[in-house]
Design a protein around this motif. Structure first.
Motif: not given
Length: 129
Positions: A111-118, A106-109, A87-93
């Motif tokens: 984002f680091s592609p490397r972090e997503l892969v890990s 959950y990964v927010t945009k 998600t691009a939105r970091v809203q808590e809801q």
């Protein structure tokens, strides 16, 4: 011929650049990728191909990532699939909506592609354990 089955990951994002980047990084990591651009296609591919894990963008036209997550969790064939929300939105809801729909991570945009892969690899290895 034995050998390990290739792990299939579904990537659903309406942004082609993000979709291509994520697919490229996952393929580099030795995973097979099904890339789709909307929620309806994500549900269809998940049902047809039964990927081990799905990366779902929250805000897609038609069905949102949260809608897709809820649908996959409701069906016995896909209920055990690992799901990471983007998600691009970091809203808590949004985060709560994703988790209440059954997301595993959950990964927010941006984002680091490397972090997503890990994170994907960590979820997959936990699931195998």
């Amino acid at each position: 011929m034995g050998g390990t089955a290739v792990t299939v990951v579904l990537v659903a994002d309406d942004d082609a650049d993000i979709r291509d980047l994520v697919a490229f990084k996952l393929e580099q990591a030795g995973l097979e990728v099904i890339a789709v651009e909307d929620g309806q296609a994500a549900v269809e591919q998940a049902r047809a191909r039964r990927p081990a894990l799905a990366v779902l963008d929250v805000s897609m036209p038609g069905l949102s990532g949260i809608d897709v997550c809820r649908m996959l969790r409701a069906e016995p064939a896909t209920s055990g699939m690992l799901i990471i929300m983007l998600t691009a939105r970091v809203q808590e809801q949004d985060v709560e909506g994703g988790f209440s729909a059954g997301a595993d991570d959950y990964v927010t945009k941006p984002f680091s592609p490397r972090e997503l892969v890990s994170r994907i690899q960590a979820l997959l290895s936990r699931a195998r354990a």
